[in-house]
Design a protein around this motif. Structure first.
Motif, PDB file in Angstrom:
ATOM      1  N   ASP A 236       0.825  -1.206   0.000  1.00 31.05           N
ATOM      2  CA  ASP A 236       0.000   0.000   0.000  1.00 31.05           C
ATOM      3  C   ASP A 236       0.860   1.258   0.000  1.00 31.05           C
ATOM      4  OD1 ASP A 236       1.063  -0.275   2.486  1.00 31.05           O
ATOM      5  OD2 ASP A 236      -0.793   0.070   3.596  1.00 31.05           O
ATOM      6  N   ARG A 237       2.098   1.146  -0.449  1.00 34.06           N
ATOM      7  CA  ARG A 237       3.027   2.269  -0.482  1.00 34.06           C
ATOM      8  C   ARG A 237       3.778   2.306  -1.810  1.00 34.06           C
ATOM      9  NH1 ARG A 237       0.864   2.854   3.881  1.00 34.06           N
ATOM     10  NH2 ARG A 237       1.725   3.717   5.824  1.00 34.06           N
ATOM     11  N   CYS A 238       4.389   3.450  -2.078  1.00 32.64           N
ATOM     12  CA  CYS A 238       5.346   3.599  -3.171  1.00 32.64           C
ATOM     13  C   CYS A 238       6.688   3.969  -2.561  1.00 32.64           C
ATOM     14  CB  CYS A 238       4.917   4.702  -4.134  1.00 32.64           C
ATOM     15  SG  CYS A 238       3.379   4.407  -5.024  1.00 32.64           S
ATOM     16  N   VAL A 249       9.588   7.041   0.910  1.00 36.20           N
ATOM     17  CA  VAL A 249       8.355   6.250   0.881  1.00 36.20           C
ATOM     18  C   VAL A 249       7.159   7.191   0.984  1.00 36.20           C
ATOM     19  CG1 VAL A 249       7.031   4.426   2.043  1.00 36.20           C
ATOM     20  CG2 VAL A 249       9.521   4.279   1.941  1.00 36.20           C
ATOM     21  N   TRP A 250       6.091   6.885   0.238  1.00 39.39           N
ATOM     22  CA  TRP A 250       4.880   7.694   0.296  1.00 39.39           C
ATOM     23  C   TRP A 250       3.671   6.843  -0.078  1.00 39.39           C
ATOM     24  CZ3 TRP A 250       8.241   7.612  -3.761  1.00 39.39           C
ATOM     25  CH2 TRP A 250       7.732   7.423  -5.043  1.00 39.39           C
ATOM     26  N   GLU A 251       2.495   7.355   0.205  1.00 47.33           N
ATOM     27  CA  GLU A 251       1.262   6.680  -0.149  1.00 47.33           C
ATOM     28  C   GLU A 251       0.851   7.087  -1.556  1.00 47.33           C
ATOM     29  OE1 GLU A 251      -1.793   7.324   2.674  1.00 47.33           O
ATOM     30  OE2 GLU A 251      -0.654   6.536   4.374  1.00 47.33           O
ATOM     31  N   PHE A 325       7.451   2.701   8.715  1.00 47.95           N
ATOM     32  CA  PHE A 325       7.967   3.743   7.843  1.00 47.95           C
ATOM     33  C   PHE A 325       8.211   5.050   8.584  1.00 47.95           C
ATOM     34  CE2 PHE A 325       5.315   1.003   4.987  1.00 47.95           C
ATOM     35  CZ  PHE A 325       6.393   0.387   4.353  1.00 47.95           C
TER      36      PHE A 325
END
Length: 342
Positions: A236-238, A249-251, A325
């Protein structure tokens, strides 16, 4: 030396090699038939042409570190004839099959037990395949992206996802796609009917940050700093590995973003992932000291992203994990790391 006029093939091999790099492998083969100069330059393993071309066409920047003494010309020829097969759970049309597999290929109504070829991709020159939660995506040698299955709310047949520029690397999360272009730009897609969004890293991490080597400085510092090396889609992350900055890392963007073209995420930089083995010139002293303090960890060369955790490999042969994270120090996975000096 002949006193007659020189032909193109009489130029030094260094120049011929540069010419071959510019024309692509098909035209390079054609040129090799025009003169001994081009022929010798193309098929001499010492020039490294086929190795470079394999890395460019098949998007394999690390393959040379995995395989030694490879006859690159023959490896390239074999890879160029590769075909695409998928198997496994067939729900949502995510296997991309353009015809029904034979009954003896099927384990059940929705499960293909034997690899089955996708005929439509014989002419597409597919060089990478990534699997998402409900979809499968295909990257071609010319940087085009095709997707089978469901990405977003709609179920469509295999279709091309149009990006503003050729894509170099592709990854997929459970319900999102993340791509890295040839020019180092990052794009994401959470709904193939709505298209792609470019990820804009031009944000300050926090108010106390001095502004050095943070994403708001990408493209404004020296040499290699700020270049995205790899993108990864997690559950569920990039995430992206950015030289001199580390793993960020981000959504992924939601469906209701006001800007359909560009997405400016709230990012988190993973602690201890910004070390550079050979820092380029021009880095401010304060920033350089901050980067070099993680020398014991080493420079990150590869990483994977799971549900709620991150694992990365460094140039020292050590493997580290970051649970969660937040700003948590990496923990070495000693049983996965290489012995000292290897």
């Amino acid at each position: 030396m002949s006193s007659g006029p020189l032909s193109l093939g009489d130029l030094p091999s260094e120049i011929l090699d540069r010419i071959l790099d510019c024309v692509g492998y098909k035209e390079a083969v054609n040129l090799s038939g025009t003169s001994k100069g081009f022929y010798n330059t193309l098929y001499d393993e010492d020039t490294g042409y086929w190795k470079r071309e394999a890395q460019r066409v098949f998007k394999t920047p690390h393959v040379d570190s995995l395989i030694n003494k490879v006859p690159w010309q023959y490896l390239f020829r074999g890879m160029a004839k590769a075909r695409v097969y998928t198997w496994g759970q067939a729900t949502n049309g995510k296997l991309g099959h353009d015809r029904s597999p034979p009954k003896h290929y099927m384990r059940s109504r929705h499960s293909v037990a034997v690899p089955f070829e996708i005929l439509r991709f014989r002419s597409k020159f597919v060089v990478d395949i990534v699997a998402g939660g409900w979809s499968t995506s295909f990257l071609t040698s010319d940087g085009r992206v095709y997707i089978s299955g469901r990405l977003g709310s709609e179920l469509d047949p295999t279709a091309e996802i149009e990006f503003p520029e050729p894509i170099f690397q592709l990854s997929s999360g459970r319900g999102h796609l993340i791509a890295l272009s040839n020019k180092g730009r990052v794009y994401t897609c959470v709904n193939k009917s709505q298209g792609v969004q470019r990820v804009d890293f031009c944000v300050t991490v926090n108010d106390s940050d001095p502004g050095h080597l943070t994403p708001d400085k990408i493209g404004k510092v020296a040499e290699d700093i700020g270049w995205v090396k790899k993108v990864v889609g997690g559950w569920d992350r990039c995430a992206a590995l950015i030289s001199g900055i580390g793993i960020v890392v981000w959504e992924p963007a939601g469906f209701s973003r006001s800007d359909p073209v560009c997405y400016r995420p709230s990012i988190r930089i993973m602690e201890g992932t910004d070390y550079l083995e050979k820092p380029p010139r021009g880095i401010p002293t304060e920033a350089l000291a901050d980067v070099q303090k993680h020398k014991s960890i080493g420079q990150v060369v590869d990483f994977v992203l799971g549900e709620g955790y991150l694992v990365f490999l460094t140039i020292t042969g050590k493997v580290f994990a970051i649970p969660g994270f937040d700003r948590v120090a990496p923990v070495e996975l000693v049983h996965f790391s290489s012995p000292e000096g290897q």
